[in-house]
Design a protein around this motif. Structure first.
Motif, PDB file in Angstrom:
ATOM      1  N   ASP A 292      42.556  35.524   6.536  1.00 61.71           N
ATOM      2  CA  ASP A 292      42.471  36.907   6.056  1.00 61.71           C
ATOM      3  C   ASP A 292      43.833  37.498   5.713  1.00 61.71           C
ATOM      4  N   ASP A 293      44.907  36.873   6.183  1.00 65.04           N
ATOM      5  CA  ASP A 293      46.248  37.401   5.931  1.00 65.04           C
ATOM      6  C   ASP A 293      46.669  37.046   4.502  1.00 65.04           C
ATOM      7  N   THR A 294      46.823  38.056   3.676  1.00 61.13           N
ATOM      8  CA  THR A 294      47.157  37.810   2.269  1.00 61.13           C
ATOM      9  C   THR A 294      48.557  37.232   2.090  1.00 61.13           C
ATOM     10  N   ARG A 295      49.437  37.430   3.067  1.00 59.82           N
ATOM     11  CA  ARG A 295      50.789  36.868   2.954  1.00 59.82           C
ATOM     12  C   ARG A 295      50.741  35.357   2.859  1.00 59.82           C
ATOM     13  N   TYR A 296      49.954  34.752   3.745  1.00 61.34           N
ATOM     14  CA  TYR A 296      49.895  33.294   3.771  1.00 61.34           C
ATOM     15  C   TYR A 296      49.206  32.748   2.528  1.00 61.34           C
ATOM     16  N   LEU A 297      48.154  33.401   2.076  1.00 59.94           N
ATOM     17  CA  LEU A 297      47.471  32.944   0.867  1.00 59.94           C
ATOM     18  C   LEU A 297      48.384  33.064  -0.346  1.00 59.94           C
ATOM     19  N   SER A 298      49.100  34.188  -0.454  1.00 60.23           N
ATOM     20  CA  SER A 298      50.027  34.371  -1.570  1.00 60.23           C
ATOM     21  C   SER A 298      51.151  33.338  -1.520  1.00 60.23           C
TER      22      SER A 298
END
Length: 264
Positions: free
Chosen positions: A59-65
């Motif tokens: 759910d953490d967008t930092r890691y996905l980005s």
């Protein structure tokens, strides 16, 4: 010579192999399993069972980005490094010219140069010249580091290649370019693929150059993980690493399945 696995020497080799595999695999297994605990800190064996840390990592967008950024940079670096490395290896293996050994050593020199020294040097170079900005600087830096891996893998394959195959193709009417693409590349494709994969993995996992040269607005995944570890090693960080391990295992299983299906 074959070794009987039931002989004392065979049993010794089996034990050594088991110990070596355990030494390599158990730390990875700890990274995957430890975030399954329901405590707010990492523990092995995990206490309880929960998937909330893996869910938090997804759910953490930092890691996905960061993952998508690393994927884009790694793909571009792998493609460009493979093209440059294969062409350089082809020239080094086919043509005898003065200084060939020196040029080969220069191509491979980034393998022995400390990454920190290279990162500082490139950072100063790009700052003073303004040659590239943003992600382009990191891509160029990774190409410098990854191209030697491609050359190191493809150069022995090219040197073992039987040139009479190309000569036979050209005698039958093929041009040098046609013989290159139709004869040479299919024969050495395993070496090219191996070099490309090594370049991608090296670029994807590289952190030192990314710390110095990555765009602040588009950090790579290793930089994000490194920054998170500096603030405290939370289970979410280990969950991200576990997801990468699981993803790698999935790709390896799919590769084996496709390989078996291709043989059938």
């Amino acid at each position: 010579m074959t070794i009987d696995p039931r002989s004392p020497f065979g049993l010794l080799l089996t034990a050594i192999c088991i110990i070596a595999f355990a030494y390599l695999i158990l730390p990875i297994l700890v990274v995957v399993v430890a975030p399954l605990g329901d405590t707010g800190y990492l523990a092995f064996p995990p206490k309880g069972f929960t998937l909330r840390w893996y869910a938090a990592a997804l759910d953490d967008t930092r890691y996905l980005s960061g993952f998508l950024t690393s994927l884009q940079i790694g793909g571009a670096v792998a493609l460009l490094s493979t093209i440059i490395g294969v062409l350089a290896a082809y020239g080094l293996s086919r043509y005898d010219f003065p200084g060939r050994s020196l040029i080969e050593a220069l191509f491979l020199s980034p393998l022995i140069l400390p990454t920190l020294v290279l990162a500082v040097s490139l950072s100063l170079f790009f700052t003073r010249t303004g040659l590239l900005t943003g992600t382009g600087r990191l891509v160029l830096a990774h190409i410098i580091v990854c191209t030697p891996y491609v050359i190191r893998v493809t150069l022995p394959v090219l040197r073992r290649f039987d040139r009479t195959l190309e000569e036979a193709a050209q005698n039958l009417g093929a041009s040098p370019i046609q013989s290159f693409f139709l004869i040479l590349l299919p024969v050495i494709k395993t070496g090219i693929i191996a070099g490309c994969v090594m370049a991608f993995i090296t670029s994807f996992d590289e952190v030192v150059l990314a710390l110095f040269l990555a765009s602040p607005g588009e950090p790579t995944l290793p930089v994000i993980i490194y920054s998170a570890v500096q603030l405290g090693f939370e289970p979410t960080v280990a969950a991200v690493s576990g997801l990468l391990v699981i993803l790698t295992c999935v790709f390896m299983v799919l590769y084996q399945i496709l390989g078996v299906a291709r043989q059938d």
